[in-house]
Design an enzyme around this catalytic site. Structure first.
Site, PDB file in Angstrom:
ATOM      1  N   CYS A 264       0.828  -1.207   0.000  1.00 16.68           N
ATOM      2  CA  CYS A 264       0.000   0.000   0.000  1.00 16.68           C
ATOM      3  C   CYS A 264       0.869   1.266   0.000  1.00 16.68           C
ATOM      4  O   CYS A 264       1.495   1.567  -1.006  1.00 16.68           O
ATOM      5  CB  CYS A 264      -0.971  -0.018   1.175  1.00 16.68           C
ATOM      6  SG  CYS A 264      -2.419   1.032   0.900  1.00 16.68           S
ATOM      7  N   HIS A 354      -3.714  -5.017   0.266  1.00 21.01           N
ATOM      8  CA  HIS A 354      -3.506  -5.534   1.619  1.00 21.01           C
ATOM      9  C   HIS A 354      -3.572  -7.059   1.624  1.00 21.01           C
ATOM     10  O   HIS A 354      -4.651  -7.632   1.750  1.00 21.01           O
ATOM     11  CB  HIS A 354      -4.577  -4.965   2.555  1.00 21.01           C
ATOM     12  CG  HIS A 354      -4.438  -3.511   2.845  1.00 21.01           C
ATOM     13  ND1 HIS A 354      -4.093  -3.021   4.082  1.00 21.01           N
ATOM     14  CD2 HIS A 354      -4.573  -2.428   2.035  1.00 21.01           C
ATOM     15  CE1 HIS A 354      -4.042  -1.691   4.040  1.00 21.01           C
ATOM     16  NE2 HIS A 354      -4.327  -1.318   2.808  1.00 21.01           N
ATOM     17  N   GLU A 356      -2.779  -9.102   3.922  1.00 23.54           N
ATOM     18  CA  GLU A 356      -2.986  -9.729   5.232  1.00 23.54           C
ATOM     19  C   GLU A 356      -4.424 -10.204   5.426  1.00 23.54           C
ATOM     20  O   GLU A 356      -4.730 -10.943   6.359  1.00 23.54           O
ATOM     21  CB  GLU A 356      -2.575  -8.771   6.349  1.00 23.54           C
ATOM     22  CG  GLU A 356      -3.616  -7.765   6.780  1.00 23.54           C
ATOM     23  CD  GLU A 356      -3.942  -6.735   5.724  1.00 23.54           C
ATOM     24  OE1 GLU A 356      -5.118  -6.322   5.638  1.00 23.54           O
ATOM     25  OE2 GLU A 356      -3.036  -6.322   4.971  1.00 23.54           O
TER      26      GLU A 356
END
Length: 380
Positions: A264, A354, A356
């Protein structure tokens, strides 16, 4: 931001955009006034992770899903210690949450943390307006903060813009902390906190990485003081054009050819470190359903996004940089925005989204494995 925590369910509220358009509704969360950049998120779930993502600092988030608050709030899913959005806009808040993990309502959580919101808004019309006109400054006003709308518009237009905002140091940790490896420790990573989400070091810890999370102001000496096998640059808020210190730090890492991974804001920092420019998107990418193609495999991933700026790098060629050859590795299939970069002559790569998966799909989890592979290759 000024707030009151008195009951808000029947208190009138108004949302005022800087171009003069306004939307009336009811207060949701705290009563008072707040300002920020109006953006919309397309995720149908994961509102708790969205609210606590530091990348949303100084933004008023409009939820496109019409029914918000169904699962309440729990103490396991926050991505940081507080709610970071400056305001919250929903159409139809849940009357009562229904989830076995819920410990309180979303309305109560917003009120407790002083987050001014508005409900009963036609969020479809608001989202279409932002798509056509672009993200812009906005104010939400309720209770005693609700005088005539002419005065409100003047207040909105005096609020700071996101372009030119340097915000990462405002959301980052002030002290270094360590997330220990789960199981056998295999590697040490220095993670530069530009607005990191809690799940990110956890994903690395799952892979045997001991993560040292460093402040945004960390120096190269701080980074290499932990003897890292790799360096990670996190997500975060603000305009990457203002991020001179993180860019210089990343260049120091590139000089030493340490395995590097950025996500990001970290992707934008890598772009700048390599000599590319950045620019503000019209309304950005936010939500957990954004299609991205990995150009090395042709695979399309559904990914979680939260960014209003992008890297200006050529899609059709390999570029020469001070650190070797670089190419665009991932691209958004909605608008061809650069979603990833990789160096071909040393172990460094980044993505704009992202991986995660908090909240969001798990399609991009392999990127943490790719980071591990870079560190294994460097060690070998």
């Amino acid at each position: 931001m000024t707030t009151s925590t008195r009951g808000a369910a029947k208190v009138p509220a108004v949302l005022v955009l800087e171009d003069g358009r306004s939307f009336r509704g009811r207060a949701y969360g705290a009563v008072g006034e707040t300002f920020g950049e109006a953006v919309f998120s397309t995720g149908m779930t994961g509102y708790q992770e969205t609210l606590t993502d530091p990348s949303y600092h100084r933004q008023v988030v409009v939820m496109t899903a019409p029914h918000i608050g169904n699962t309440g709030v729990n103490d396991e899913d926050p991505e940081s210690k507080k709610i970071w959005v400056s305001g919250y806009v929903v159409r139809d808040p849940a009357r009562t949450p229904s989830n076995w993990r819920s410990v309180r309502t979303l309305d109560d959580e917003l009120t407790a943390q002083g987050i001014v919101g508005i409900s009963g808004v036609d969020t479809r019309a608001l989202t279409r307006h932002l798509r056509e006109r672009g993200a812009m400054r906005v104010g939400i006003f309720s209770g005693d903060a609700l005088p005539d709308e002419g005065t409100l518009l003047e207040k909105v237009r005096r609020a700071p813009e996101m372009k030119g905002a340097n915000l990462s140091a405002e959301v980052a940790t002030q002290e270094t902390y360590v997330v220990p490896a789960i199981g056998t420790k295999k590697f040490t990573v220095a993670a530069i906190d530009l607005g990191i989400k809690g799940m990110t070091p956890h994903r690395m810890a799952e892979r045997g990485i001991e993560v040292h999370v460093l402040p945004a102001t960390a120096t190269a000496e701080d980074v290499y003081g932990v003897n890292p096998d790799g360096v990670f640059f996190s997500n975060g808020p603000g305009d990457p054009a203002t991020a001179e210190h993180p860019v210089a730090l990343m260049q120091a890492v590139l000089e030493r050819k340490t395995p590097l991974f950025g996500i990001c804001f970290g992707n934008q920092i890598l772009g700048r470190a390599l000599g590319f420019g950045t620019f503000k998107l019209k309304y950005g990418h936010r939500g957990i359903n954004q299609p991205v193609q990995d150009r090395s495999t042709g695979k399309v991933e559904v990914t979680a996004h939260n960014h209003g700026f992008a890297v200006d790098a050529p899609l059709d060629k390999v570029s020469d940089t001070p650190y070797g050859r670089a190419e665009v590795s991932h691209v958004c299939l909605n608008d061809n925005v650069v979603e990833g970069l990789q160096l071909l002559d040393q172990p460094a790569f980044s993505v704009q989204y992202h991986p995660e998966a908090a909240a969001g799909p798990h399609d991009a989890a392999y990127l943490f494995d790719r980071f591990v592979s870079l560190m294994e290759g460097q060690r070998a």
